[in-house]
Write a protein that holds these residues in place. Structure first.
Motif, PDB file in Angstrom:
ATOM      1  N   ILE A 230       0.891  -1.208  -0.246  1.00 19.76           N
ATOM      2  CA  ILE A 230       0.049   0.228   0.008  1.00 19.76           C
ATOM      3  C   ILE A 230       0.820   1.312   0.022  1.00 19.76           C
ATOM      4  CG2 ILE A 230      -0.226   0.320   2.433  1.00 19.76           C
ATOM      5  CD1 ILE A 230      -3.105   1.024   1.972  1.00 19.76           C
ATOM      6  N   HIS A 231       2.063   1.153   0.526  1.00 18.48           N
ATOM      7  CA  HIS A 231       3.079   2.355   0.620  1.00 18.48           C
ATOM      8  C   HIS A 231       3.698   2.762  -0.716  1.00 18.48           C
ATOM      9  CE1 HIS A 231       2.198   1.960   4.924  1.00 18.48           C
ATOM     10  NE2 HIS A 231       2.694   0.804   4.888  1.00 18.48           N
ATOM     11  N   ASP A 232       3.927   1.466  -1.683  1.00 22.62           N
ATOM     12  CA  ASP A 232       4.515   1.626  -3.099  1.00 22.62           C
ATOM     13  C   ASP A 232       3.596   2.573  -3.905  1.00 22.62           C
ATOM     14  OD1 ASP A 232       6.178   0.017  -1.875  1.00 22.62           O
ATOM     15  OD2 ASP A 232       5.357  -1.788  -2.785  1.00 22.62           O
ATOM     16  N   ALA A 233       4.463   3.343  -4.799  1.00 22.43           N
ATOM     17  CA  ALA A 233       3.952   3.802  -5.991  1.00 22.43           C
ATOM     18  C   ALA A 233       4.970   3.916  -7.160  1.00 22.43           C
ATOM     19  CB  ALA A 233       4.214   5.329  -5.662  1.00 22.43           C
ATOM     20  N   PRO A 234       4.711   2.465  -7.426  1.00 17.45           N
ATOM     21  CA  PRO A 234       5.837   2.071  -8.760  1.00 17.45           C
ATOM     22  C   PRO A 234       5.577   2.705 -10.188  1.00 17.45           C
ATOM     23  CG  PRO A 234       3.981   0.322  -8.596  1.00 17.45           C
ATOM     24  CD  PRO A 234       4.021   1.465  -7.444  1.00 17.45           C
ATOM     25  N   ASN A 235       6.651   2.998 -10.903  1.00 16.19           N
ATOM     26  CA  ASN A 235       6.728   3.594 -11.890  1.00 16.19           C
ATOM     27  C   ASN A 235       6.579   2.541 -13.125  1.00 16.19           C
ATOM     28  OD1 ASN A 235       7.317   4.499 -14.556  1.00 16.19           O
ATOM     29  ND2 ASN A 235       9.360   5.610 -14.028  1.00 16.19           N
ATOM     30  N   VAL A 236       5.346   2.200 -13.641  1.00 13.06           N
ATOM     31  CA  VAL A 236       4.953   0.987 -14.201  1.00 13.06           C
ATOM     32  C   VAL A 236       5.587   1.135 -15.807  1.00 13.06           C
ATOM     33  CG1 VAL A 236       3.020  -0.520 -15.107  1.00 13.06           C
ATOM     34  CG2 VAL A 236       2.974   0.630 -12.755  1.00 13.06           C
ATOM     35  N   LYS A 251       8.343  13.333 -21.047  1.00  8.62           N
ATOM     36  CA  LYS A 251       8.155  12.925 -19.855  1.00  8.62           C
ATOM     37  C   LYS A 251       9.275  13.361 -18.742  1.00  8.62           C
ATOM     38  CE  LYS A 251      10.162   8.448 -20.862  1.00  8.62           C
ATOM     39  NZ  LYS A 251       9.758   7.047 -20.938  1.00  8.62           N
ATOM     40  N   LEU A 252       8.900  13.225 -17.419  1.00 13.41           N
ATOM     41  CA  LEU A 252       9.776  13.708 -16.664  1.00 13.41           C
ATOM     42  C   LEU A 252      10.846  12.688 -16.188  1.00 13.41           C
ATOM     43  CD1 LEU A 252       7.581  15.971 -14.258  1.00 13.41           C
ATOM     44  CD2 LEU A 252       9.337  16.866 -15.841  1.00 13.41           C
ATOM     45  N   HIS A 253      10.425  11.414 -16.085  1.00 18.92           N
ATOM     46  CA  HIS A 253      11.008  10.228 -15.416  1.00 18.92           C
ATOM     47  C   HIS A 253      11.604   9.244 -16.563  1.00 18.92           C
ATOM     48  CE1 HIS A 253       9.788  11.442 -11.604  1.00 18.92           C
ATOM     49  NE2 HIS A 253       9.081  11.762 -11.784  1.00 18.92           N
ATOM     50  N   ALA A 254      12.830   8.816 -16.216  1.00 21.20           N
ATOM     51  CA  ALA A 254      13.449   7.689 -17.111  1.00 21.20           C
ATOM     52  C   ALA A 254      12.543   6.193 -16.676  1.00 21.20           C
ATOM     53  CB  ALA A 254      14.738   7.530 -16.890  1.00 21.20           C
ATOM     54  N   GLU A 257      12.317   4.788 -13.165  1.00 15.08           N
ATOM     55  CA  GLU A 257      12.803   5.772 -12.225  1.00 15.08           C
ATOM     56  C   GLU A 257      11.872   6.266 -11.082  1.00 15.08           C
ATOM     57  OE1 GLU A 257      14.575  10.475 -12.029  1.00 15.08           O
ATOM     58  OE2 GLU A 257      13.981   9.691 -13.817  1.00 15.08           O
ATOM     59  N   ALA A 258      12.383   6.194  -9.865  1.00 15.82           N
ATOM     60  CA  ALA A 258      11.304   6.729  -8.688  1.00 15.82           C
ATOM     61  C   ALA A 258      10.572   7.868  -9.009  1.00 15.82           C
ATOM     62  CB  ALA A 258      11.824   6.555  -7.393  1.00 15.82           C
ATOM     63  N   GLY A 259       9.434   7.938  -8.462  1.00 21.08           N
ATOM     64  CA  GLY A 259       8.613   9.391  -8.604  1.00 21.08           C
ATOM     65  C   GLY A 259       9.074   9.919  -7.322  1.00 21.08           C
TER      66      GLY A 259
END
Length: 261
Positions: A230-236, A251-254, A257-259
């Motif tokens: 529930i704590h995770d916020a994965p970059n799918v 886009k901002l992220h590779a 890469e973590a948000g």
């Protein structure tokens, strides 16, 4: 099924106030625990503010299905890191029952996100608790209402979020009313606030109050495994999307890469 329940007690007034000590010679936490332990499906232990890490270590919380919280004088002495640790476990599915003055505890305010303020008067007046949600599991076995001859008054407005369900409404001898049994969901965890329990009165010896405590533990229990993710916020990754898509636009992220947090 065994519901692993931990009763957390501030354990301050019992050591400093003769009246409280005479009512709860083994501590309020012990009396509260004894009500819950009356059911063989519940395994109860107690911890206090004075224990290392307030008794709420990572290991203890991982082995707790439902946490019962009573505090009053020493809210500010509870370590913020422990509060966050408890909140994390509630989000993952641990039940939490907050009693009486615990409305001002750090953990309750953390989970409610509001001031949690109210009116109060310490006059030993009669409290009548009306069961307004007759079919709710927390009200099982209770009469239409029950009375406590001496209690501290809490009065509206109570600055908490609107609950999912209200189980009890209290009337006091001085005329005030108060929402005394409130149910919430925070993440995967069930949270119940129950108003009675001022330390200078024998509230936790009352049979109806003790029934509520046990009912609340059973209601708050979540049999599912802890929802750690529930704590995770994965970059799918794009290639793992359920439907085939092509990336387009900046886009901002590779990839991977973590948000931002």
């Amino acid at each position: 099924m065994t519901i692993r329940t931990t009763v957390w007690g501030e354990n301050v007034h019992e050591q400093t106030n003769e009246i409280v000590r005479s009512i709860y010679p083994d501590g309020m936490h012990a009396t509260i625990a004894s009500a819950i332990a009356a059911d063989p499906t519940v395994a109860v232990s107690t911890v206090t503010l004075q224990d290392p890490e307030h008794g709420l270590t990572e290991e203890k919380l991982a082995a707790t299905d439902v946490l019962v919280w009573w505090g009053h004088q020493a809210h500010g002495e509870v370590d913020d890191a422990v509060v966050e640790r408890v909140a994390r476990r509630v989000f993952e599915g641990m039940g939490l029952i907050v009693l009486h003055s615990g409305h001002f505890s750090k953990i309750f305010k953390r989970l409610m996100g509001t001031p949690c303020a109210l009116k109060w008067r310490e006059a030993g007046e009669r409290e009548r608790l009306w069961v307004i949600n007759r079919n709710h599991p927390i009200a099982a076995g209770l009469p239409e209402y029950f009375e406590l001859e001496n209690e501290e008054m809490y009065g509206e407005p109570f600055s908490v979020p609107e609950p999912m369900e209200t189980v009890f409404v209290s009337w006091f001898q001085g005329g005030e009313v108060f929402r005394s049994g409130l149910c919430y969901k925070r993440g995967a965890g069930n949270v119940f606030y129950f108003r009675p329990g001022h330390e200078t009165y024998p509230t936790y010896h009352d049979p109806n109050v003790r029934r509520v405590l046990l009912n609340a533990v059973k209601w708050a229990y979540n049999p599912a495994a802890a929802w750690i993710g529930i704590h995770d916020a994965p970059n799918v990754p794009t290639e793992t999307a359920p439907e085939k898509i092509e990336e387009r636009g900046p886009k901002l992220h590779a990839p991977g890469e973590a948000g931002y947090r």
